[in-house]
Design a protein around this motif. Structure first.
Motif, PDB file in Angstrom:
ATOM      1  N   HIS A 124       0.813  -1.205  -0.080  1.00  0.00           N
ATOM      2  CA  HIS A 124       0.025   0.045  -0.064  1.00  0.00           C
ATOM      3  C   HIS A 124       0.824   1.245   0.077  1.00  0.00           C
ATOM      4  N   THR A 173      -1.429  -2.158  -3.942  1.00  0.00           N
ATOM      5  CA  THR A 173      -2.303  -2.632  -3.106  1.00  0.00           C
ATOM      6  C   THR A 173      -3.427  -1.787  -2.385  1.00  0.00           C
ATOM      7  N   VAL A 174      -4.644  -1.964  -2.433  1.00  0.00           N
ATOM      8  CA  VAL A 174      -5.687  -1.132  -1.832  1.00  0.00           C
ATOM      9  C   VAL A 174      -6.244  -1.835  -0.626  1.00  0.00           C
ATOM     10  N   ALA A 221      -5.376  -4.259   1.928  1.00  0.00           N
ATOM     11  CA  ALA A 221      -4.117  -5.323   2.335  1.00  0.00           C
ATOM     12  C   ALA A 221      -4.967  -6.585   3.058  1.00  0.00           C
ATOM     13  N   CYS A 273      -9.716   0.540   3.993  1.00  0.00           N
ATOM     14  CA  CYS A 273      -9.667   1.040   2.452  1.00  0.00           C
ATOM     15  C   CYS A 273     -10.765   1.621   2.007  1.00  0.00           C
TER      16      CYS A 273
END
Length: 929
Positions: free
Chosen positions: A634, A862-863, A865, A902
């Motif tokens: 991220h 990554t958005v 995780a 997120c």
């Protein structure tokens, strides 16, 4: 007693010879989430555990954030310190302990007890903390024991003690749900306490009238669910709450009966508020806020009896942090909103056991069991209980001044336990220099390579989470058990055992004859109840019914909130709900507050304000989270976030490397533009260190100013300058195995752990290297010969592009890409090639082209995780499946369905795809879903 005990056992479905379940507690933030760890039945196994949230734990009811969810990735022995070391050489425990005792004893004999110090950590268990404090204050005879909790929560301690008479948090987590108005000030709970924020979000969805106000200079992820965001000028928090107190009095929105019956010093506090914040216009101008926004906040506070104000590091980490805390408490006392359901000031603790450390006197100005070091009655009680005649009469050195004393030579020996001050303290280069000159540095740590370890003369290998046995206390005063999942790695030992072994060698064996942590906890509980009666020495902290705990009941101890007393044997959710406080007369105290600006101001040389703090998926100095590939996608590099106007002013482009300078040090970080920042302000995460990033230690920049009462550093306001690093090249190096010599001449070098191997992100200024020879040296393998090794190379000197791959028996071993553009190709797909069998021709071509082989799916950065969902995957699903809400994304890809941290990014991606074509009403609905 039975009400306190819940048997620890697996669910019926887990009672098989193949697996077992251990209920324990997360080692990250102060939320204190319960964990179910499922392991093979073999007790000697170190197999990776399956980590799940404990559905029976009252804190999280089965939920975990991204960090907790991936704890299983951190349980290996990779990077662990596995044997004691003496002067840089491995040795036996007896040698290390004997040497430590001999050297400490000689310094005490020659220079006195104040020539030694302990520096502890909120990562220690309560039992570890208790014996460390007992050894230093009770038997060595010095109060020079402090902790990294000084850096995060000590201003809250001062605020609580000044107002309530004791360091007691009056609220509980349920109040986050019961409140009709939640005020988050100086807290990005969505990222830093995501499970608590999840409870706020769920309560808002269930009760649409519930409001959330966020007070923060940055527009953080927490603001995505806020009804009002106040982007306050840094350092003006106390003035804002002074203004609120004055306005409440003018509007007759205070509780005169509560003030008269339960408090004192109201008139002086109100006079101070009126002098500094006479009206809303003055407050708005000083805080650089819109008048209407301030009025909205004030009116909502006045008309909402169930108001909870939750504060954290943005308030505490200030040279006026204690005053900011008391300004918040003042408005709650004035409205009678303390200890009531849904209504209290609430300190959100930073570390997993910062509260437990405060319970046992881990700070230099405390005694165990919430007793005061400078109160002769308390000193006498503790001395009698411990059988000691050496309890000091004066407070010891607080964290920053402790290391200043080491630098000056007044403290000649320091024992650092479970923390990394060379990274985490302000003016960190000075801290490093002080340790390098110190006569004796002892370090207890679970990790082999830390930035502090380089200065240690004696190193003790301590057990890590998953091996430790003891208790921790979270932000709502809830005591939970940490239980071992697996055997201790190598020769590592519990911290309490190490401390007791050293105490025995110093001649104090009779007082430290513990054989197990439950015995320490029992003594800790017994001290808490000693003379703790209204007619003798009343204290809020009480564990009386636990003072007779045994090994069986300790093992089965269920989560419980103190105070635990004969009147409340199952614990107490709140404090002060009856209007009785822990002061001598039982009344809470208002504290007159005169707001003060930050200690250091910006000027022409250092025109920008640096703020620092956490990011979503990393923790402290990354010694644990940095090992998890799942948590590195991220925010994989240290970034400096700044407003686009500032980027244009200082000639900075996205993804370039910026150099930051302060009066104390410098730092390199990747440029990230953000319109969520106020112009003139920067944000850099606190996590990176020399093990992961060259010149990435933000502590080297941070100013050493401290609050005069709490000693807490001003980590949120450092004047800095910024400029672009004149980088001529940018690079990515991927390798199966660590390459110590790799990129040794690069200015910027950040290491990222991959599932197989590691990745280095690079940049360099100055004359560009001769790539064919330099790259081969960086990638290793020069000594290997024969057909087994192969090099694949591409160079375009006119464009400044160079690529080299090293293969063995057709399998990729290492790869270097160099480009003059900071926007390097997406490399996520490359990691899979390290696991591949001998590469196919198309895969070989991809190594040089920089493009993934045809048909390869690249999920992107990554958005989410928790489930490893990348940006490209999400955008494709939004585009091709017509997904227009976070609920739809969650159903399709699971993204956002665990901790929810997120969700703001998911909403932003949906807006990015739909907003240009979607009617505003539908776009708004998509954002809310």
């Amino acid at each position: 007693m039975s009400a306190l005990i819940t048997p620890v056992r697996a669910d019926a479905s887990d009672r098989t010879p193949a697996s077992r379940c251990v209920r324990t507690t997360c080692p990250y933030c102060g939320t204190g989430c319960g964990i179910d760890a499922r392991l093979p039945a073999d007790l000697d196994s170190r197999a990776v555990a399956t980590i799940e949230g404990d559905r029976l734990h009252p804190t999280n009811s089965g939920s975990l954030c991204s960090k907790g969810s991936h704890l299983g990735e951190t349980l290996s022995t990779r990077g662990r310190l596995l044997r004691p070391e003496l002067d840089g050489q491995p040795c036996h425990w007896e040698q290390a302990l004997d040497a430590a005792a001999e050297r400490l004893g000689a310094i005490i004999e020659t220079h006195g007890p104040d020539a030694v110090a302990f520096y502890c950590s909120g990562q220690l268990l309560t039992e570890d903390y208790y014996v460390a404090n007992k050894l230093m204050k009770g038997f060595i005879g010095s109060a020079n024991i402090d902790t990294n909790s000084r850096l995060c929560m000590s201003s809250a301690v001062v605020g609580h003690k000044r107002a309530f008479g004791s360091d007691s948090v009056p609220a509980c987590y349920l109040d986050l749900e019961l409140a009709d108005l939640v005020v988050l000030t100086g807290s990005n709970a969505a990222w830093c306490h995501p499970i608590l924020f999840q409870r706020i979000r769920a309560a808002k969805q269930a009760h649409p009238g519930k409001r959330l106000v966020v007070i923060d200079p940055r527009r953080t992820a927490s603001c995505d669910d806020a009804d009002l965001h106040l982007p306050i000028k840094p350092g003006t928090d106390a003035l804002l709450f002074n203004g609120l107190l004055n306005w409440l009095a003018e509007q007759q929105a205070i509780d005169p009966d509560y003030i008269a019956r339960h408090t004192e010093q109201f008139d002086s506090a109100l006079a101070a508020a009126r002098s500094s914040a006479p009206d809303i216009a003055t407050v708005a101008a000083a805080c650089e806020l819109e008048v209407a926004a301030v009025e909205h906040f004030f009116r909502w506070f006045a008309e909402t009896p169930k108001t909870l104000t939750a504060f954290s590091q943005g308030v505490n980490q200030s040279s006026a942090g204690s005053d900011k805390v008391n300004a918040i408490i003042n408005v709650h006392l004035a409205t009678g909103r303390v200890g009531r359901p849904g209504a209290s000031p609430f300190s959100l603790t930073g570390q997993p056991n910062a509260m437990g450390g405060r319970e046992v006197g881990g700070l230099a100005n405390q005694l165990a069991a919430h007793m005061n070091l400078e109160d002769p009655r308390h000193r006498a009680l503790v001395a009698q209980f411990w059988g000691s005649e050496r309890v000091p009469e004066q407070a010891g050195l607080k964290a920053v001044e402790l290391f200043e004393a080491i630098e000056a030579g007044r403290v000649k020996a320091v024992w650092v336990m479970a923390t990394n001050p060379v990274d985490s303290l302000p003016d960190a280069d000075r801290v490093r220099a002080a340790l390098e000159r110190c006569e004796l540095v002892i370090l207890s740590d679970c990790m082999d390579r830390t930035d502090t370890a380089a200065s240690a003369h004696i190193r003790f290998p301590a057990t890590a989470w998953g091996e430790r046995d003891g208790t921790v206390t979270n932000a709502e005063r809830c005591i939970s058990r940490q239980r071992p999942l697996q055997p201790s790695a190598g020769e590592s030992r519990p911290d309490w055992w190490i401390i007791c072994q050293l105490a025995r060698r110093l001649g104090f064996g009779a007082a430290f004859d513990y054989q197990a942590p439950w015995q320490i906890f029992r003594e800790h509980a017994a001290l808490s109840v000693l003379d703790n009666r209204p007619d003798v020495l009343p204290r809020g902290f009480n564990l009386g019914p636990l003072a007779h705990i045994n090994s069986t009941s300790y093992e089965a101890l269920a989560p419980i909130q103190w105070p635990v007393s004969m009147e409340a044997p199952a614990g107490s959710a709140r404090r002060f709900d009856d209007g009785r406080f822990d002061t001598d007369n039982g009344r809470a105290r208002f504290v007159p507050i005169q707001p003060r600006p930050p200690h250091y101001r910006c000027d022409h040389a250092y025109p920008l304000v640096l703020n620092t703090g956490r990011v979503r998926d990393q923790w402290h100095t990354m010694t644990r989270t940095g090992l998890s590939p799942s948590l590195s996608g991220h925010r994989p590099e240290p970034e400096v976030s700044l407003h686009p106007d500032d980027a244009a002013r200082y000639g900075l482009r996205p993804r370039e490397i910026a150099r930051l300078r302060s009066r104390w040090g410098r730092l390199l970080a990747r440029v990230a533009l953000s319109d969520q920042m106020r112009p003139g302000e920067l944000f850099v995460p606190m996590h990176w260190n020399d093990q992961f990033a060259r010149e990435g230690r933000v502590g080297a920049l941070v100013n050493p100013a401290t609050d005069p009462l709490s000693g807490q550093p001003e980590s949120k306001h450092t004047p800095v300058a910024i400029e672009a690093l004149d980088a001529r090249w940018y690079g990515i190096l991927l390798s199966r195995n660590p390459l110590p010599a790799a990129a040794d001449s690069a200015d910027y070098r950040t290491r990222i752990c991959e599932a197989r191997g590691e990745r280095l992100m690079l940049a360099g200024s100055g004359e560009e290297p001769d790539w064919p020879s330099t790259a081969r040296r960086w990638l290793g393998g020069e000594a290997e010969t024969g057909a087994a090794q192969e090099w694949i190379e591409y160079e375009d000197r006119s464009q400044g592009v160079y690529r080299l791959a090293r293969l063995r028996e057709g399998r990729l071993q290492a790869l270097l890409w160099v480009d003059p553009d900071p926007e390097l190709p997406d490399t996520q797909w490359l990691g899979a090639l390290l696991d591949a069998e001998p590469l196919e021709p198309e895969q070989r071509r991809a190594l040089l082209s920089g493009l993934p082989p045809q048909g390869t799916r690249c999920g992107g950065a990554t958005v989410c995780a928790c489930f490893g969902v990348g940006k490209n995957t999400l955008l494709e699903a939004i585009r091709t499946r017509g997904l227009n809400s976070v609920d739809a994304l969650g159903q399709a890809l699971k993204a956002g369905t665990n901790c929810g941290s997120c969700l703001p990014e998911l909403r932003a991606l949906i807006q990015q795809q739909y907003s240009p074509r979607m009617p505003p009403s539908q776009a708004g609905a998509s954002r809310r879903n």
